[in-house]
Design a protein around this motif. Structure first.
Motif, short mmCIF file in Angstrom:
data_model
loop_
_atom_site.label_atom_id
_atom_site.label_comp_id
_atom_site.label_asym_id
_atom_site.label_seq_id
_atom_site.Cartn_x
_atom_site.Cartn_y
_atom_site.Cartn_z
N ILE A 82 3.80 72.86 7.92
CA ILE A 82 3.11 74.13 8.18
C ILE A 82 2.87 74.32 9.67
CG2 ILE A 82 0.95 75.39 7.81
CD1 ILE A 82 0.79 74.01 5.05
N GLN A 83 2.38 73.29 10.32
CA GLN A 83 2.11 73.38 11.75
C GLN A 83 3.38 73.68 12.54
OE1 GLN A 83 0.32 69.57 12.50
NE2 GLN A 83 -1.44 70.00 11.19
N ALA A 84 4.50 73.05 12.15
CA ALA A 84 5.76 73.28 12.85
C ALA A 84 6.24 74.71 12.69
CB ALA A 84 6.82 72.30 12.34
N GLU A 85 6.02 75.28 11.51
CA GLU A 85 6.44 76.66 11.27
C GLU A 85 5.65 77.64 12.11
OE1 GLU A 85 5.84 76.95 7.09
OE2 GLU A 85 7.77 76.03 6.56
N VAL A 86 4.38 77.35 12.37
CA VAL A 86 3.52 78.28 13.11
C VAL A 86 3.63 78.07 14.62
CG1 VAL A 86 1.13 79.01 13.54
CG2 VAL A 86 1.90 78.52 11.19
N PHE A 87 3.59 76.83 15.07
CA PHE A 87 3.57 76.56 16.51
C PHE A 87 4.97 76.46 17.13
CE2 PHE A 87 -0.48 74.73 14.97
CZ PHE A 87 -1.35 75.54 15.69
N LYS A 88 5.98 76.29 16.26
CA LYS A 88 7.38 76.26 16.69
C LYS A 88 7.67 75.27 17.82
CE LYS A 88 8.25 81.04 15.25
NZ LYS A 88 6.94 81.18 14.56
N PRO A 89 7.21 74.03 17.72
CA PRO A 89 7.49 73.05 18.77
C PRO A 89 8.94 72.59 18.71
CG PRO A 89 6.42 71.97 16.94
CD PRO A 89 6.44 73.44 16.60
N SER A 90 9.48 72.24 19.85
CA SER A 90 10.82 71.65 19.86
C SER A 90 10.74 70.15 19.58
CB SER A 90 11.50 71.90 21.21
OG SER A 90 10.71 71.42 22.28
N HIS A 91 9.57 69.55 19.84
CA HIS A 91 9.37 68.13 19.59
C HIS A 91 7.99 67.90 18.97
CE1 HIS A 91 12.47 68.17 22.75
NE2 HIS A 91 12.91 67.05 22.19
N ILE A 92 7.91 66.90 18.10
CA ILE A 92 6.65 66.52 17.47
C ILE A 92 6.45 65.02 17.65
CG2 ILE A 92 5.38 66.28 15.30
CD1 ILE A 92 6.79 68.77 14.28
N ILE A 93 5.27 64.64 18.13
CA ILE A 93 4.89 63.23 18.19
C ILE A 93 3.86 62.98 17.09
CG2 ILE A 93 3.79 61.40 19.52
CD1 ILE A 93 4.82 62.64 22.04
N PRO A 94 4.24 62.29 16.02
CA PRO A 94 3.26 61.91 14.99
C PRO A 94 2.48 60.69 15.48
CG PRO A 94 5.44 61.14 14.37
CD PRO A 94 5.60 61.86 15.67
N PHE A 95 1.18 60.82 15.54
CA PHE A 95 0.37 59.70 16.06
C PHE A 95 -1.02 59.75 15.43
CE2 PHE A 95 -1.86 62.83 18.25
CZ PHE A 95 -2.83 62.30 19.10
#
Length: 332
Positions: A82-95
């Motif tokens: 959901i967060q990726a769909e809204v914020f449209k980041p090119s990269h995600i760091i799961p931490f």
């Protein structure tokens, strides 16, 4: 540019713009649906890099509730989508979820956690972002390629190692607990409207919570007026079952009761664990710079668009903690 924004009751998010790159760290803000994500998106806009949690970080059920923890882990992955769909980041760091519960009382919590390899694969398959897995000491430049292989292997090695669980917590005497409770109540009444505290206690808004201390093998009650008293209710009628050092921690620090729920060193019983939280709610408010009652009124008015079922139910006492978690997981 660097901006920090409060979120809900006691969390905050961090937004940065550096050399044209926008970074958003929402850690454990509980951004678990489209409405919440869009609320934050109005403040941040699209970002290049999203840092977010990927697993549960507080008590989920008792030892037998394995499926509940697994469902909670799946829900945390859905949050990332959901967060990726809204914020449209090119990269995600799961931490912020590289957690290992290490006490004999909470070791069971490790059975349903998300593994970092599965998180990496989920991000690849369910978002348009590239997952970036970093091990302590690693460095990465935004928009560069990153080989996650070594970091994932190191985390898997850490998780699979043999761990010796802590089982030597101090035992705090009942007299010491009573003194801590007296000091805690004086502090609460000095910093807040004591008249209204007594009034809301008289109408049972602030509960008298029933606690069974398993290391002392005694039943006690606690409230903001009388402090701690030993009583004789049955263990199975307690709101929570815990140890004396955990209760002492809740009485020593304004954030102590919340820490108990994060640390998961207690068991639910026949009562309501939320009664325990409500007994310490003013301390939690004070820890966030808010006083009672004006602080909670201000929070409700200012952030009314962010209200969550869990918060409302916790305040009103509808259901108990695990019931609320189950409902939230089922809704997702």
């Amino acid at each position: 540019k660097i901006k920090c924004k409060p979120y809900m009751f006691y969390d905050s998010l961090l937004w940065l713009e550096i050399n044209g790159k926008k970074i958003l760290n929402i850690n454990d803000c509980g951004v678990d649906d489209e409405t919440q994500s869009k609320y934050i998106h109005k403040f941040t806009g699209d970002v290049d890099l999203l840092l977010t949690q990927y697993g549960y970080a507080a008590k989920i059920g008792d030892p037998e509730d394995v499926n509940l923890r697994k469902a909670a882990s799946r829900e945390k992955l859905n949050r990332i989508k959901i967060q990726a769909e809204v914020f449209k980041p090119s990269h995600i760091i799961p931490f912020a979820s590289f957690i290992y519960f290490s006490h004999v009382d909470n070791a069971y919590m490790n059975d349903g956690v998300n593994k970092i390899r599965d998180v990496e694969n989920f991000i690849k398959k369910n978002t348009n972002a590239q997952p970036i897995i970093l091990y302590p000491g690693d460095k990465w430049l935004i928009n560069e390629q990153n080989d996650n292989t070594k970091a994932v292997e190191l985390y898997e090695k850490d998780f699979s190692a043999v761990h010796e669980f802590h089982d030597n917590s101090p035992i705090i005497s009942l007299d010491t607990l009573k003194n801590l409770a007296e000091t805690y109540n004086k502090k609460i009444n000095d910093r807040n409207n004591s008249f209204l505290i007594k009034f809301f206690h008289s109408i049972s808004f602030f509960k008298t919570t029933k606690i069974y201390l398993k290391d002392l093998e005694i039943s006690i009650i606690f409230n903001l007026i009388q402090g701690i008293k030993e009583t004789n209710f049955l263990k199975n009628d307690a709101d929570i079952i815990t140890d004396s050092d955990s209760l002492a921690f809740a009485l020593k620090f304004d954030y102590g009761s919340e820490t108990i729920f994060v640390g998961a060193r207690f068991r639910n019983s026949g009562g309501k664990a939320l009664n325990f939280l409500r007994a310490f709610m003013i301390g939690t408010l004070n820890n966030n710079g808010r006083t009672f009652p004006l602080g909670i009124i201000g929070f409700l008015l200012k952030d009314r668009s962010m209200w969550k079922n869990m918060f409302v139910q916790a305040i009103l006492g509808r259901g108990d903690l695990d019931d609320i978690i189950k409902n939230q997981v089922n809704e997702k």
